[in-house]
Design a protein around this motif. Structure first.
Motif, PDB file in Angstrom:
ATOM      1  N   VAL A 164       0.831  -1.203   0.000  1.00 24.55           N
ATOM      2  CA  VAL A 164       0.000   0.000   0.000  1.00 24.55           C
ATOM      3  C   VAL A 164       0.866   1.253   0.000  1.00 24.55           C
ATOM      4  O   VAL A 164       0.619   2.200  -0.763  1.00 24.55           O
ATOM      5  N   MET A 165       1.887   1.281   0.851  1.00 29.19           N
ATOM      6  CA  MET A 165       2.744   2.466   0.916  1.00 29.19           C
ATOM      7  C   MET A 165       3.532   2.656  -0.371  1.00 29.19           C
ATOM      8  O   MET A 165       3.734   3.790  -0.815  1.00 29.19           O
ATOM      9  N   ARG A 166       3.955   1.560  -0.984  1.00 27.16           N
ATOM     10  CA  ARG A 166       4.669   1.678  -2.256  1.00 27.16           C
ATOM     11  C   ARG A 166       3.765   2.291  -3.326  1.00 27.16           C
ATOM     12  O   ARG A 166       4.182   3.175  -4.083  1.00 27.16           O
ATOM     13  N   GLY A 167       2.509   1.831  -3.385  1.00 29.84           N
ATOM     14  CA  GLY A 167       1.578   2.392  -4.357  1.00 29.84           C
ATOM     15  C   GLY A 167       1.258   3.846  -4.085  1.00 29.84           C
ATOM     16  O   GLY A 167       1.124   4.653  -5.012  1.00 29.84           O
ATOM     17  N   LEU A 168       1.160   4.191  -2.809  1.00 31.38           N
ATOM     18  CA  LEU A 168       0.877   5.575  -2.446  1.00 31.38           C
ATOM     19  C   LEU A 168       2.031   6.480  -2.855  1.00 31.38           C
ATOM     20  O   LEU A 168       1.815   7.571  -3.403  1.00 31.38           O
ATOM     21  N   MET A 169       3.265   6.047  -2.611  1.00 32.34           N
ATOM     22  CA  MET A 169       4.416   6.863  -2.970  1.00 32.34           C
ATOM     23  C   MET A 169       4.540   7.021  -4.480  1.00 32.34           C
ATOM     24  O   MET A 169       4.965   8.076  -4.969  1.00 32.34           O
ATOM     25  N   ALA A 170       4.154   5.985  -5.222  1.00 33.60           N
ATOM     26  CA  ALA A 170       4.178   6.097  -6.681  1.00 33.60           C
ATOM     27  C   ALA A 170       3.189   7.158  -7.147  1.00 33.60           C
ATOM     28  O   ALA A 170       3.479   7.945  -8.065  1.00 33.60           O
ATOM     29  N   ALA A 171       2.013   7.196  -6.517  1.00 34.33           N
ATOM     30  CA  ALA A 171       1.011   8.200  -6.874  1.00 34.33           C
ATOM     31  C   ALA A 171       1.498   9.608  -6.535  1.00 34.33           C
ATOM     32  O   ALA A 171       1.277  10.554  -7.298  1.00 34.33           O
ATOM     33  N   VAL A 172       2.160   9.748  -5.398  1.00 34.13           N
ATOM     34  CA  VAL A 172       2.698  11.051  -5.007  1.00 34.13           C
ATOM     35  C   VAL A 172       3.751  11.519  -6.011  1.00 34.13           C
ATOM     36  O   VAL A 172       3.758  12.686  -6.438  1.00 34.13           O
ATOM     37  N   ALA A 173       4.634  10.600  -6.406  1.00 32.50           N
ATOM     38  CA  ALA A 173       5.681  10.953  -7.358  1.00 32.50           C
ATOM     39  C   ALA A 173       5.095  11.350  -8.713  1.00 32.50           C
ATOM     40  O   ALA A 173       5.621  12.228  -9.395  1.00 32.50           O
ATOM     41  N   GLU A 174       3.993  10.712  -9.083  1.00 33.51           N
ATOM     42  CA  GLU A 174       3.398  10.958 -10.392  1.00 33.51           C
ATOM     43  C   GLU A 174       2.593  12.246 -10.429  1.00 33.51           C
ATOM     44  O   GLU A 174       2.598  12.967 -11.431  1.00 33.51           O
ATOM     45  N   THR A 175       1.903  12.567  -9.339  1.00 33.00           N
ATOM     46  CA  THR A 175       0.963  13.692  -9.362  1.00 33.00           C
ATOM     47  C   THR A 175       1.397  14.888  -8.529  1.00 33.00           C
ATOM     48  O   THR A 175       0.902  15.995  -8.747  1.00 33.00           O
ATOM     49  N   GLY A 176       2.266  14.682  -7.518  1.00 34.97           N
ATOM     50  CA  GLY A 176       2.673  15.774  -6.644  1.00 34.97           C
ATOM     51  C   GLY A 176       1.632  16.174  -5.620  1.00 34.97           C
ATOM     52  O   GLY A 176       1.701  17.263  -5.047  1.00 34.97           O
ATOM     53  N   LEU A 177       0.658  15.299  -5.355  1.00 40.34           N
ATOM     54  CA  LEU A 177      -0.392  15.648  -4.398  1.00 40.34           C
ATOM     55  C   LEU A 177       0.150  15.678  -2.973  1.00 40.34           C
ATOM     56  O   LEU A 177       1.208  15.111  -2.676  1.00 40.34           O
ATOM     57  N   LEU A 189       6.810   4.909   8.874  1.00 37.16           N
ATOM     58  CA  LEU A 189       6.653   6.238   8.296  1.00 37.16           C
ATOM     59  C   LEU A 189       8.000   6.858   7.933  1.00 37.16           C
ATOM     60  O   LEU A 189       8.077   7.724   7.070  1.00 37.16           O
ATOM     61  N   GLU A 190       9.052   6.408   8.606  1.00 36.14           N
ATOM     62  CA  GLU A 190      10.381   6.942   8.344  1.00 36.14           C
ATOM     63  C   GLU A 190      10.835   6.524   6.957  1.00 36.14           C
ATOM     64  O   GLU A 190      10.761   5.369   6.571  1.00 36.14           O
ATOM     65  N   GLY A 191      11.293   7.468   6.170  1.00 30.93           N
ATOM     66  CA  GLY A 191      11.686   7.185   4.805  1.00 30.93           C
ATOM     67  C   GLY A 191      10.546   7.322   3.818  1.00 30.93           C
ATOM     68  O   GLY A 191      10.759   7.281   2.606  1.00 30.93           O
ATOM     69  N   THR A 192       9.319   7.482   4.327  1.00 27.68           N
ATOM     70  CA  THR A 192       8.146   7.651   3.477  1.00 27.68           C
ATOM     71  C   THR A 192       7.560   9.051   3.614  1.00 27.68           C
ATOM     72  O   THR A 192       7.325   9.732   2.615  1.00 27.68           O
ATOM     73  N   CYS A 193       7.330   9.462   4.856  1.00 29.34           N
ATOM     74  CA  CYS A 193       6.763  10.792   5.118  1.00 29.34           C
ATOM     75  C   CYS A 193       7.892  11.810   5.308  1.00 29.34           C
ATOM     76  O   CYS A 193       8.989  11.466   5.756  1.00 29.34           O
ATOM     77  N   ASP A 194       7.619  13.057   4.964  1.00 30.25           N
ATOM     78  CA  ASP A 194       8.639  14.098   5.126  1.00 30.25           C
ATOM     79  C   ASP A 194       8.168  15.245   6.024  1.00 30.25           C
ATOM     80  O   ASP A 194       8.883  16.226   6.194  1.00 30.25           O
ATOM     81  N   TRP A 195       6.973  15.128   6.582  1.00 26.55           N
ATOM     82  CA  TRP A 195       6.460  16.132   7.511  1.00 26.55           C
ATOM     83  C   TRP A 195       5.791  15.400   8.672  1.00 26.55           C
ATOM     84  O   TRP A 195       5.129  14.387   8.462  1.00 26.55           O
TER      85      TRP A 195
END
Length: 293
Positions: A164-177, A189-195
């Motif tokens: 799930v997290m891998r798919g979410l990060m792919a969507a973030v990279a693609e759309t910038g949401l 969350l470490e390495g995935t979230c930045d805030w």
């Protein structure tokens, strides 16, 4: 640009405050981890951020506008992943398309095909991980600028969480949401979230860039006999130790004056747990709110 901005936000149920005096600013394009113990006010904050709850006090704005005026730019996935068990996956997509004018059916179908989730299968017959992926697909197909996820990993096994997290990060990279997600699994969350936002006792303790927050804390280890004197001079977040040795987790970059004390960096989980054990402490001063009107 600011994705989410709250000022003195609060929600009261009769005489009990679920969230109080919440003032935060979150830049757009961030993946935000919302962390806190059960009953801390996380879900209340998320529900006000997506317009499902009205504030008792204060204001909340999304991309510079009141939430109710900007719902088209927000997608929300509740903790229970509310899907119709009797619907097929394809019928869930049809349902989503009928409710959302910005719906991207091609994105939804491509994502489900990549996940090998059959469109003809009933939602009720999917695994927990597959249901989460379908719910996330429906949310992403709305083409939101802000995606809000309430405990998306709570009922998943470790492999499904990773998928799930891998798919979410792919969507973030693609759309910038911008993504705002609550979770109890701090290590994931470490390495995935930045805030990071830490909510404790109905108040926001921490809000800021994860790298900057973690870099601003350190763990000191030294003789217990000098711990009181050193602690009096430093902003101590937590204190521990056994016997003759003491440890201090502090918010300070200055090296200890006593050479008997050693220092080392801390990680995200250590920082978060230290604040959760000290609900009266805050990592940062009240943020300066910038008008985006």
């Amino acid at each position: 640009m600011t994705a989410l901005e709250t000022e003195a936000l609060g929600r009261r149920y009769r005489r009990t405050w679920a969230l109080r005096d919440c003032s935060v600013v979150v830049p757009s394009g961030r993946v935000v981890a919302l962390v806190g113990p059960n009953g801390a006010g996380k879900s209340t904050l998320l529900h006000m951020a997506v317009g499902l709850l009205a504030p008792t006090t204060g204001t909340v704005r999304v991309f510079g506008e009141p939430v109710r005026e900007n719902l088209r730019r927000i997608a929300f996935m509740a903790q229970g992943k509310p899907l119709y068990a009797g619907f097929s996956v394809a019928e869930m997509l049809t349902f989503g398309r009928g409710l959302n004018p910005r719906w991207d059916d091609a994105v939804a179908r491509r994502r489900l095909a990549e996940l090998d989730i059959p469109l003809g299968r009933r939602v009720g017959r999917l695994s927990g991980g597959q249901r989460t992926q379908v719910a996330l697909t429906v949310a992403l197909a709305k083409r939101p600028d802000l995606l809000v996820l309430d405990e998306p990993l709570a009922d998943l096994d470790p492999l499904a969480r990773q998928d799930v997290m891998r798919g979410l990060m792919a969507a973030v990279a693609e759309t910038g949401l911008t993504v705002l997600l609550s979770s109890h699994v701090v290590s994931e969350l470490e390495g995935t979230c930045d805030w990071l936002m830490v909510v404790n006792g109905g108040r926001v303790q921490v809000s800021g860039d994860i790298d900057e927050l973690v870099a601003g804390h350190r763990l000191l280890t030294g003789p217990a006999e000098g711990a009181d004197a050193l602690a009096a001079r430093l902003p101590v977040i937590s204190r521990g130790g056994t016997g003759r040795q003491a440890t201090l987790l502090v918010r300070d970059g200055t090296p200890p004056p006593d050479p008997r004390w050693t220092t080392r960096p801390v990680n995200l989980e250590e920082t978060v747990l230290a604040y959760l054990r000290a609900p009266d402490l805050a990592a940062l001063p009240r943020p300066t709110l910038t008008s985006t009107r």
